[in-house]
Design an enzyme around this catalytic site. Structure first.
Site, PDB file in Angstrom:
ATOM      1  N   CYS A 355      17.316  -0.368 -14.716  1.00 46.07           N
ATOM      2  CA  CYS A 355      16.637  -1.669 -14.737  1.00 46.07           C
ATOM      3  C   CYS A 355      16.864  -2.509 -15.987  1.00 46.07           C
ATOM      4  CB  CYS A 355      15.149  -1.541 -14.483  1.00 46.07           C
ATOM      5  SG  CYS A 355      14.569   0.056 -13.957  1.00 46.07           S
ATOM      6  N   ARG A 384      18.523  12.399 -15.958  1.00 47.35           N
ATOM      7  CA  ARG A 384      17.115  12.696 -16.187  1.00 47.35           C
ATOM      8  C   ARG A 384      16.967  14.182 -16.421  1.00 47.35           C
ATOM      9  NH1 ARG A 384      14.496   8.874 -11.420  1.00 47.35           N
ATOM     10  NH2 ARG A 384      15.428   6.942 -12.197  1.00 47.35           N
ATOM     11  N   ASP A 404      21.017   1.443  -6.601  1.00 48.63           N
ATOM     12  CA  ASP A 404      19.905   0.713  -7.193  1.00 48.63           C
ATOM     13  C   ASP A 404      20.083  -0.777  -6.985  1.00 48.63           C
ATOM     14  OD1 ASP A 404      17.600   0.647  -8.579  1.00 48.63           O
ATOM     15  OD2 ASP A 404      18.444   1.281 -10.500  1.00 48.63           O
ATOM     16  N   LYS A 486       4.240  -0.227  -3.599  1.00 48.93           N
ATOM     17  CA  LYS A 486       5.569   0.125  -3.111  1.00 48.93           C
ATOM     18  C   LYS A 486       5.537   0.568  -1.658  1.00 48.93           C
ATOM     19  CE  LYS A 486       5.322   4.966  -4.418  1.00 48.93           C
ATOM     20  NZ  LYS A 486       6.036   6.166  -4.781  1.00 48.93           N
ATOM     21  N   HIS A 532      12.303  -3.524  -7.264  1.00 42.10           N
ATOM     22  CA  HIS A 532      13.269  -2.425  -7.406  1.00 42.10           C
ATOM     23  C   HIS A 532      13.431  -1.848  -6.016  1.00 42.10           C
ATOM     24  CE1 HIS A 532      12.191  -1.633 -11.784  1.00 42.10           C
ATOM     25  NE2 HIS A 532      11.196  -2.388 -11.364  1.00 42.10           N
TER      26      HIS A 532
END
Length: 657
Positions: A355, A384, A404, A486, A532
């Site tokens: 992002c 990650r 993404d 979301k 997103h």
RNA sequence: GCCCAUGUAGCUCAGUCGGCAGAGCACAUCCUUGGUAAGGAUGAGGUCAUCGGUUCGAUUCCGAUCAUGGGCUCCA
């Protein structure tokens, strides 16, 4: 230790109790699996329930044991629960857990009991034992359970005061039960006893152990008391139970099928990917076959994004730590981020998210309201940190590529944009044969940023978008991300398993943190909202899901080798090569097998590689300039000209089948 | 990270109660030129995960490490 002499009050003759409570003359209304029955009296009711396979009751939306028949008044309808209902399954399997605990206590008297609930596919029970169970122990426990079932002892319920229960269990040394009792808010608790084995339990249970018709212990695992890693590790035994042996067999076959489709196994067999110890755990090496499939997916993804009005981006794999401080990831997400590295006295960080880069691109020039919605998309590889114990093939990794996108919108555009995304999601996922979805709308959690008004409007916009697209969804209250509501979409694979891949998240936070703005029509400066969204989620994981979904037999458009040309004898090599070259020239992924082997062997090898089309070349084909085709299914298609086969192939490929 | 299990040839696995390591498949070479899921022969291939300890001797026993697998969010 369990006092051997402790027993609950023995059941009086059950029917006597019922008849005491039911006045003669009234009928009992019972519903079993959507069928309504009337029984003239309790004996008949019980008989009916038994005959129809019921083993528990639901009265007034509460599940109860058969002993509750006495509470029924003529104006009430009791539902007889069978294995067909969720509640029935849970009761049945919960009883199986109790019988297992009983068996464990018989064989290992010093074992202390923790909890033993029914779960989605079966049940488990946690035990505190000196030595972990071995696979041999499991066999013994299963045998003991069979004995207990054979005895068909009735489950008897007794309600006692908390104190009485606590005393009883502390006398037995069952400290976990005592702890559980203390945590129960009610004044009284219920106990269940069968054949001398007493357990704390809300119930209900099946009437007697003999009702358990088919069960199997599946696995042993460690599990923390109350799921908290600061607590003691207990030993958990997983098992499952079904209404009859046939269903249990089917379930065990399903487990076999899952094993056969395991993407780690197929990944090796089909030479798709590997994970090398000396490279590092959770880091995926894509082999040529896997890479070709990924390339095909990526091409499809990019083409469709361009068509849908997205702009494609590429961004770096690391950035200054400062960027992550600003984005808030360093605060909220640090335990999943790798340690920073120092470069010329500045700290850098490998990226866990894309992002901030997309925001940097947005901010590289002034934006007008006319630019919105602005859709930035990237196949961005992120890293990650995942704890070593949770890594799993492609499904849980440390480095992966997100499909993404970040969409900058005006607030009034959220609804319409989300609708478009939903359409797009359905289009992309259905291309891979995922037709069933479960959709969740997650609302504001306790810890969150943004004004209440913003949240309400965004949530309403998401809801509206779902309804306009005619999609069924469920609300997951308080499960939103801290920065906005979301939508999560779970797909159902060919074995009926659910996987969450797609997510659409509204974000009020990042535009604020990075001071993102656009010039509105009234020439004031306004803040856009970010959406997103990921469709496949992680390419690695999605690939793993696809492998299992297709059982390695990728449809033609995805298959790394679409056609393999097999020669019968060496004299056919020339023509076989010509055919393969011709196909390749038309963009078909064709290979040859000219090996000095019999055709049966070559077919076997290609079939095991799951190549969708095999072309057989022998004397007949070479002389007539044709080819014979064998499908992966084994079906053969007689000699046909190359052009005809090519046409058929191209159709299938362009239809993405 | 924690509990348990596992780690032997590229793959699937046997084996050694401590004494020079085995099979099948795959691979290479040769024979066979074969029509829809395994033709035959020969050969090459291993620091028995890594490191340390015990021992005359360790792949085997012990310990540590690494990796993999099952679980650790289903609440009487």
């Amino acid at each position: 230790m369990r006092p051997d002499n402790y027993k609950l009050e023995k059941p009086r003759e059950i029917l006597v109790i019922y008849s005491l409570f039911l006045k003669g003359g009234s009928t009992i209304k019972i519903r079993i699996e959507d069928k309504e029955f009337e029984a003239p009296g309790p004996e008949e009711a019980l008989k009916l329930l038994r005959e129809r396979g019921a083993f528990a009751l639901k009265i007034d939306e509460k599940v109860k044991g058969f002993e509750a028949l006495k509470e029924i008044s003529p104006d009430m309808t009791a539902e007889g629960l069978t294995f067909a209902s969720k509640e029935g399954k849970d009761i049945y399997r919960h009883s199986a857990a109790h019988i297992m605990a009983h068996a464990v206590k018989e064989l290992f008297p010093s074992a202390r009991l923790a909890i033993g609930p029914a779960i989605e596919e079966g049940f488990y029970y946690d035990f505190d034992v000196e030595k972990p169970f071995t696979p041999e122990d499991i066999v013994r426990i299963e045998e003991k359970m069979k004995e207990l079932v054979k005895k068909n002892s009735p489950f008897v319920r007794k309600v006692v005061s908390k104190k009485e229960a606590a005393d009883l269990f502390s006398k037995m040394g069952e400290n976990y039960k005592v702890e559980l009792i203390e945590a129960i808010p009610d004044e009284t608790v219920s106990l269940y006893e069968e054949d001398g084995f007493v357990d704390l339990c809300r119930g209900p249970h099946i009437p007697g152990t003999g009702r358990l018709k088919a069960f199997k212990l599946i696995s042993i695992a460690g599990a923390y008391w109350r799921g908290d890693e600061r607590n003691k590790m207990l030993q958990r035994i997983y098992g499952t139970a079904f209404a009859d042996k046939e269903d249990l067999k089917k379930y065990l076959e399903f487990l076999e099928e899952v094993k056969k489709r395991d993407h780690r196994r197929l990944g090796r067999e089909l030479d798709l990917f590997s994970i090398a110890e000396d490279v590092g755990p959770g880091l995926i090496l894509w082999h040529p076959n896997g890479a070709l499939i990924r390339k095909t997916i990526e091409d499809f993804w990019r083409d469709e994004h361009l068509k849908a009005g997205y702009k494609l981006l590429y961004t770096p794999h690391m950035a200054k730590l400062e960027l992550w401080r600003k984005s808030g990831h360093w605060d909220f997400y640090r335990e999943n981020m790798y340690s920073p590295m120092e470069v010329e006295e500045v700290e850098y960080e490998i990226k866990p998210m894309n992002c901030p880069f997309h925001i940097a691109i947005y901010k590289s020039s002034l934006k007008s309201y006319r630019d919105l919605p602005l859709r930035f998309a990237e196949l961005g590889t992120v890293y990650r940190f995942e704890r070593s114990g949770v890594l799993h093939g492609l499904m849980r990794v440390r480095g992966f590529t997100q499909d993404d996108a970040h969409i900058f919108v005006r607030e009034d555009q959220i609804g319409e944009e989300v609708q478009k995304i939903l359409d797009f999601v359905v289009f992309i996922l259905s291309t891979f044969g995922f037709a069933d979805y479960e959709i969740y709308l997650s609302t504001r959690p306790e810890k969150s940023v943004g004004s209440g008004e913003n949240w309400e409007r965004a949530t309403a916009a998401l809801k509206m978008a779902l309804e306009k697209n005619d999609l069924d969804y469920r609300i997951d209250p308080g499960e939103g991300v801290f920065y906005g509501p979301k939508i999560d979409i779970k797909i159902k694979d060919s074995l009926g398993r659910l996987w969450q891949c797609s997510t659409i998240q509204v974000d009020f936070n990042l535009p604020e943190r990075f001071d993102v703005s656009y010039r509105a029509s009234d020439s004031t400066e306004k803040r856009p909202i970010m959406i997103h969204r990921a469709l496949m989620g992680s390419l690695e994981r999605f690939f793993g899901i696809l492998i299992e979904h297709y059982a390695g037999a990728f449809p033609v458009w995805l298959a790394p080798v679409q056609v393999e040309v097999l020669s019968i004898a060496e004299r056919h090599s020339e023509y076989a090569k010509k055919v393969a070259d011709g196909l390749r020239a038309e963009g078909v992924r064709a290979e040859t097998n000219l090996e000095n082997e019999k055709i049966g062997y070559k077919i076997r090898v290609s079939t095991m590689r799951k190549v969708p089309y095999l072309v057989i070349i022998g004397d007949k084909e070479a002389s007539e300039e044709t080819l014979s085709v064998r499908k992966r299914s084994g079906e053969t298609m007689g000699p046909m000209p190359i052009s005809e086969f090519l046409g058929l192939l191209k159709n299938e490929i362009s239809a993405r089948r």
